[in-house]
Motif scaffolding. Sequence first.
Motif, PDB file in Angstrom:
ATOM      1  N   PRO A   7      -1.400  -2.097   5.673  1.00 41.68           N
ATOM      2  CA  PRO A   7      -1.488  -3.071   4.574  1.00 41.68           C
ATOM      3  C   PRO A   7      -2.313  -4.291   4.990  1.00 41.68           C
ATOM      4  O   PRO A   7      -2.195  -4.773   6.122  1.00 41.68           O
ATOM      5  CB  PRO A   7      -0.029  -3.450   4.318  1.00 41.68           C
ATOM      6  CG  PRO A   7       0.754  -2.274   4.823  1.00 41.68           C
ATOM      7  CD  PRO A   7      -0.004  -1.814   6.032  1.00 41.68           C
ATOM      8  N   ALA A  29       4.967   0.676   7.230  1.00 41.24           N
ATOM      9  CA  ALA A  29       3.571   0.385   7.602  1.00 41.24           C
ATOM     10  C   ALA A  29       3.390   0.617   9.095  1.00 41.24           C
ATOM     11  O   ALA A  29       4.286   0.300   9.899  1.00 41.24           O
ATOM     12  CB  ALA A  29       3.228  -1.063   7.265  1.00 41.24           C
ATOM     13  N   VAL A 200      -0.503  -2.689  -2.433  1.00 44.98           N
ATOM     14  CA  VAL A 200       0.815  -2.914  -1.814  1.00 44.98           C
ATOM     15  C   VAL A 200       1.413  -4.242  -2.288  1.00 44.98           C
ATOM     16  O   VAL A 200       2.508  -4.288  -2.859  1.00 44.98           O
ATOM     17  CB  VAL A 200       0.696  -2.913  -0.267  1.00 44.98           C
ATOM     18  CG1 VAL A 200       1.959  -3.487   0.387  1.00 44.98           C
ATOM     19  CG2 VAL A 200       0.405  -1.502   0.238  1.00 44.98           C
ATOM     20  N   ILE A 210       4.473   1.176   0.165  1.00 45.93           N
ATOM     21  CA  ILE A 210       4.011   1.586   1.501  1.00 45.93           C
ATOM     22  C   ILE A 210       4.545   2.987   1.816  1.00 45.93           C
ATOM     23  O   ILE A 210       3.805   3.851   2.303  1.00 45.93           O
ATOM     24  CB  ILE A 210       4.454   0.552   2.569  1.00 45.93           C
ATOM     25  CG1 ILE A 210       3.692  -0.764   2.359  1.00 45.93           C
ATOM     26  CG2 ILE A 210       4.251   1.098   3.976  1.00 45.93           C
ATOM     27  CD1 ILE A 210       4.255  -1.955   3.111  1.00 45.93           C
TER      28      ILE A 210
END
Length: 216
Positions: A7, A29, A200, A210
């Motif tokens: 992200p 993530a 996101v 995510i």
Amino acid sequence: MSHLIAPSILASDFANLQRESEMLDKSNADWFHIDVMDGVFVPNISFGMPIIKAIRKFSEKTFDVHLMIVEPQKYINDFKNVGADILTVHYEVCNHLHRTLQEIKVAGMKAGVALNPHTNINVLEDLIQDIDLVCIMSVNPGFGGQSFIENTYDKVSSLKEMIIRKKANTLIEIDGGVTSNNARKLLDAGADVLVAGSFVFKSDNPIKTISELKTV
Ligand code: DX5
Ligand code: ZN
């Protein structure tokens, strides 16, 4: 290897960077993607070393730092010192790219090269084995929230073919306009890492978004 999600904090709430960093830390993530812009290489200015240093204390995940700046070779050790794990420079600003990549590695980081949408992947033919990560820009760098450039799929397949042919270990990262609509097709073309900013952070539930990208 299953694909990685990175992200981009460019789309996060800068007034609440601690909260946003802690959210990413506990999410699925894999990396933090950190966009540094200088207002010269790209027509926008984001943030620099002090912000990276400030959020470093909230996570031990990989900090993937994307430099959209001229003369990136001047700041290699500075980015290492504030906690960068991967340092990506743009092909378009490096007269001595091979040397810059070696300097990034000597400083103790993985070395990445980013390509603008107009730059052909063939320019990497002679040094692909020295590159840990190629960041294919799927929008023109400078801003989050732009639409994905469709030609990216062909670039990813050609780059993947080069990496296999040259027996390199390079990861392919896609940056710009990534959503759950194009993620699968990008992975099928050969992508390893998907950067996602607006998709996101502008979603109702970033943690869930995510996870969706992780299992796409
Ligand atoms: C663009 C940046 C991207 C950007 C991606 O210059 O390099 O990392 O934050 O943002 P989205 O996912 O919103 O296109
Ligand atoms: Zn980026």
